[in-house]
Scaffold this motif. Structure first.
Motif, PDB file in Angstrom:
ATOM      1  N   VAL A  69      58.146  15.040  80.494  1.00  0.00           N
ATOM      2  CA  VAL A  69      58.879  14.799  79.251  1.00  0.00           C
ATOM      3  C   VAL A  69      60.010  15.814  79.206  1.00  0.00           C
ATOM      4  O   VAL A  69      59.769  17.023  79.306  1.00  0.00           O
ATOM      5  N   TYR A 120      48.231  11.012  75.746  1.00  0.00           N
ATOM      6  CA  TYR A 120      49.048  12.202  75.477  1.00  0.00           C
ATOM      7  C   TYR A 120      50.109  11.769  74.470  1.00  0.00           C
ATOM      8  O   TYR A 120      50.850  10.819  74.727  1.00  0.00           O
ATOM      9  N   LEU A 178      48.529  25.344  80.091  1.00  0.00           N
ATOM     10  CA  LEU A 178      47.071  25.388  80.002  1.00  0.00           C
ATOM     11  C   LEU A 178      46.471  24.327  80.906  1.00  0.00           C
ATOM     12  O   LEU A 178      47.066  23.277  81.128  1.00  0.00           O
ATOM     13  N   TYR A 193      52.584  16.783  82.272  1.00  0.00           N
ATOM     14  CA  TYR A 193      51.151  16.506  82.156  1.00  0.00           C
ATOM     15  C   TYR A 193      50.676  16.062  83.527  1.00  0.00           C
ATOM     16  O   TYR A 193      51.212  15.117  84.096  1.00  0.00           O
ATOM     17  N   LEU A 206      47.655  20.487  70.768  1.00  0.00           N
ATOM     18  CA  LEU A 206      48.306  21.723  71.221  1.00  0.00           C
ATOM     19  C   LEU A 206      49.601  21.899  70.437  1.00  0.00           C
ATOM     20  O   LEU A 206      50.415  20.973  70.357  1.00  0.00           O
ATOM     21  N   TYR A 255      63.375  17.290  77.174  1.00  0.00           N
ATOM     22  CA  TYR A 255      64.072  17.338  75.886  1.00  0.00           C
ATOM     23  C   TYR A 255      64.967  18.567  75.882  1.00  0.00           C
ATOM     24  O   TYR A 255      64.487  19.680  76.067  1.00  0.00           O
ATOM     25  N   THR A 290      36.369  18.419  75.935  1.00  0.00           N
ATOM     26  CA  THR A 290      36.996  19.534  76.646  1.00  0.00           C
ATOM     27  C   THR A 290      35.978  20.673  76.744  1.00  0.00           C
ATOM     28  O   THR A 290      35.556  21.211  75.721  1.00  0.00           O
ATOM     29  N   PRO A 307      53.140  13.407  72.697  1.00  0.00           N
ATOM     30  CA  PRO A 307      54.030  14.547  72.444  1.00  0.00           C
ATOM     31  C   PRO A 307      55.013  14.272  71.303  1.00  0.00           C
ATOM     32  O   PRO A 307      55.347  13.111  71.059  1.00  0.00           O
ATOM     33  N   ASN A 342      53.042  24.217  70.096  1.00  0.00           N
ATOM     34  CA  ASN A 342      53.795  25.130  70.960  1.00  0.00           C
ATOM     35  C   ASN A 342      55.029  25.720  70.298  1.00  0.00           C
ATOM     36  O   ASN A 342      55.715  25.045  69.538  1.00  0.00           O
ATOM     37  N   ILE A 349      58.282  19.340  79.799  1.00  0.00           N
ATOM     38  CA  ILE A 349      56.821  19.393  79.694  1.00  0.00           C
ATOM     39  C   ILE A 349      56.248  18.527  80.805  1.00  0.00           C
ATOM     40  O   ILE A 349      56.776  17.453  81.085  1.00  0.00           O
ATOM     41  N   PHE A 365      48.646  21.052  81.799  1.00  0.00           N
ATOM     42  CA  PHE A 365      49.770  20.887  80.888  1.00  0.00           C
ATOM     43  C   PHE A 365      50.681  22.092  81.117  1.00  0.00           C
ATOM     44  O   PHE A 365      50.252  23.233  80.966  1.00  0.00           O
ATOM     45  N   LEU A 415      43.270  21.912  80.941  1.00  0.00           N
ATOM     46  CA  LEU A 415      42.135  21.401  80.171  1.00  0.00           C
ATOM     47  C   LEU A 415      41.135  20.773  81.138  1.00  0.00           C
ATOM     48  O   LEU A 415      41.510  19.952  81.970  1.00  0.00           O
ATOM     49  N   LEU A 429      42.203  17.344  71.490  1.00  0.00           N
ATOM     50  CA  LEU A 429      42.777  18.601  71.016  1.00  0.00           C
ATOM     51  C   LEU A 429      44.236  18.382  70.658  1.00  0.00           C
ATOM     52  O   LEU A 429      44.914  17.548  71.256  1.00  0.00           O
ATOM     53  N   PHE A 436      58.537  16.492  69.346  1.00  0.00           N
ATOM     54  CA  PHE A 436      59.350  17.695  69.091  1.00  0.00           C
ATOM     55  C   PHE A 436      59.951  17.616  67.687  1.00  0.00           C
ATOM     56  O   PHE A 436      60.593  16.625  67.351  1.00  0.00           O
ATOM     57  N   PHE A 483      56.944  22.189  68.653  1.00  0.00           N
ATOM     58  CA  PHE A 483      56.598  20.934  69.311  1.00  0.00           C
ATOM     59  C   PHE A 483      55.133  20.964  69.677  1.00  0.00           C
ATOM     60  O   PHE A 483      54.476  22.012  69.552  1.00  0.00           O
ATOM     61  N   PHE A 499      46.294  15.416  72.466  1.00  0.00           N
ATOM     62  CA  PHE A 499      45.603  14.935  73.653  1.00  0.00           C
ATOM     63  C   PHE A 499      44.295  14.326  73.169  1.00  0.00           C
ATOM     64  O   PHE A 499      43.493  15.008  72.547  1.00  0.00           O
ATOM     65  N   THR A 525      51.548  18.463  71.485  1.00  0.00           N
ATOM     66  CA  THR A 525      50.975  17.272  72.105  1.00  0.00           C
ATOM     67  C   THR A 525      49.593  17.035  71.523  1.00  0.00           C
ATOM     68  O   THR A 525      48.769  17.949  71.516  1.00  0.00           O
TER      69      THR A 525
END
Lengths: 322, 322
Positions: free
Chosen positions: B42, A51, B82, B51, A84, B44, B93, A53, A86, B49, B64, B84, A82, A55, A60, A64, A62
């Protein structure tokens, strides 16, 4: 929510646009205008999940990734995943991008941006060690960054070479593509040398004279136990350029010579700092140069955001009903 | 890749099917047939966030979630995200599910499964403290698990109650719904009591007699600084049932009385163990019982996998071209 697959992503954007954006990202990194937590690893049996991530000030996301080495036997990509993307204010996922394509493109573009800055404009030949997906992408970007006339390829697994060379010839036009028997030959014939292996030991002979005056782009070694370059390279250059400060610990190409005192901390400089402040670039690129990249989530979020904006502008992608 | 939004998920599956699956998951937890790394946070600024990865024997996945408290002001859901779902062998996925809906349903079903096992069959009234999204879902599952005739609701923010009661009346048929002025009144009138607040202090008065003979489902307190239940509850029961061993550290409802020696470690038992091995269930449920849930990624992956299989069977969802 907008889904962007490989075809969509390639329709949205040119290689040069990605390199321009990566160039801006090197500057962004110097200005520290982002929050990037440590990359998160989950390991289970022979499977790895990552993962990543990051910002920015207005978005922001992630990345994956799944790293499944056994996929090689099934002729499936080892790295899949993928990205993501956001909304900064609400957290809502506004877009999902194919992570395999994003990774290939942004890593290629990081190498290409390195070539833009640490090689002379008139280089003509590129040597590649490691005939895989990433090697192919490095060549695509190298040929955009410079007017390359000849590509020289080496891989430990010779049986991979015919298909690889065929693919390069088909997709990169106007370039001669040849393979060589060993990396010594490759070094002798190349102006720029790109490495994209997962080797645990240097892939070149430890001979100083082979490295002098050449430009190196190291992409492979991304763990402390991995090394692509021998001590000889370090002994013929003043500085190593890196993409992120983490590179010092993450790659054996740096952590190993640093530990042994062969490489000094003050010989390591971020490419962003070099781009912004180095006054002597013209002289430096005439000598031996080395850009070592380990990658970071910051590249992914910036490039993904650009691709998303381009896709919206051009009406590309699959709109998913929430 | 199949995308399943809220509407799709609700079309795929019934509440009882989800509870049946959660029941199996409690057993799976006891048999230890999964790999669930620690939940990853996470943080911020004012954004969180999460996971939540989990591996089963034939599938793996990550929930997530974004937790954005400021969304409340914008009338947007605080928790979004989401799920996954990934192929066990290749990492690909295979499906993405709306994480908000999955979370609401699986958490409701965990509470409902608690009700199935720690309450008498003939309970008629449910009291709910916390008139939010999760409270609503707990009521839906409670009314499936038992023949509920009356729902009693309390919330600190009275202005939320009319809309909430209206929604419950519309979506859960044949049940009387009323609100009360305080939680003491709620305790007196309810057989089952469900709590879904984010309170840092017990939401009930500390009076033993109010708790005797009632069944409690604690959903809210999921951090060590959060508490919904006063010492009085602990003093009138033999055991607390939990969903996962982590609950002992994760919720102030347990960590606080454990630290003070009011609650002993041997008074805490997983619901799975109780379901599998307790011989005296009939007697136990006549007394005071408490099921405390903090949730875990194992619930998400199991329920998401079931929903995915049902969706494939029924041809539901949006197929995304890779």
């Amino acid at each position: 929510m907008l889904y962007l697959n490989e075809k969509d992503i390639n329709k949205c954007i040119t290689l040069n646009e990605i390199m321009d954006e990566i160039e801006k990202t090197f500057i962004l990194y110097e200005k520290n205008k982002f929050y990037m937590p440590d990359r998160i690893h989950v390991d289970y049996k022979n499977k790895t999940i990552l993962y990543m991530p990051c910002f920015l000030e207005n978005i922001f996301g992630t990345k994956f990734l799944t790293v499944f080495p056994e996929n090689r036997k099934k002729s499936r990509p080892v790295i899949d995943g993928l990205m993501l993307l956001n909304d900064y204010d609400t957290g809502e996922t506004i877009s999902i991008l194919d992570g395999k394509t994003l990774t290939a493109l942004r890593t290629g573009a990081v190498g290409g941006t390195g070539i833009r800055h640490i090689t002379p404009k008139d280089v003509k030949t590129v040597g590649l060690v490691g005939a895989g997906v990433q090697g192919f992408n490095q060549l695509r970007f190298a040929c955009e960054a410079r007017d390359i006339e000849k590509i020289i390829v080496f891989d430990l697994f010779k049986e991979k070479l015919p298909d690889f060379i065929q693919k390069v010839k088909e997709q990169i036009s106007g370039v001669e593509v040849v393979s060589v028997e060993n990396t010594e030959e490759l070094l002798k014939e190349s102006d720029i040398v790109i490495t994209t292996t997962t080797s645990n030991e240097p892939v070149f002979p430890n001979k100083k004279e082979l490295f002098k005056g050449k430009n190196f782009i190291g992409i492979g070694s991304y763990k402390p136990n991995m090394r692509e370059y021998p001590d000889a390279l370090i002994s013929v250059l003043n500085k190593v350029y890196i993409d992120t400060e983490f590179a010092k610990e993450e790659t054996g190409d740096l952590s190993n010579p640093l530990e042994r005192g062969l490489l000094k901390d003050n010989q390591i400089e971020t490419l962003g700092n070099y781009i912004l402040y180095e006054k002597n670039k013209e002289e430096i690129i005439k000598g031996t140069t080395w850009f070592k990249s380990v990658g970071m989530a910051l590249f992914d979020i910036v490039v993904a955001h650009l691709i998303y904006n381009k896709a919206k502008e051009k009406g590309i992608g699959q709109e998913i009903e929430l």
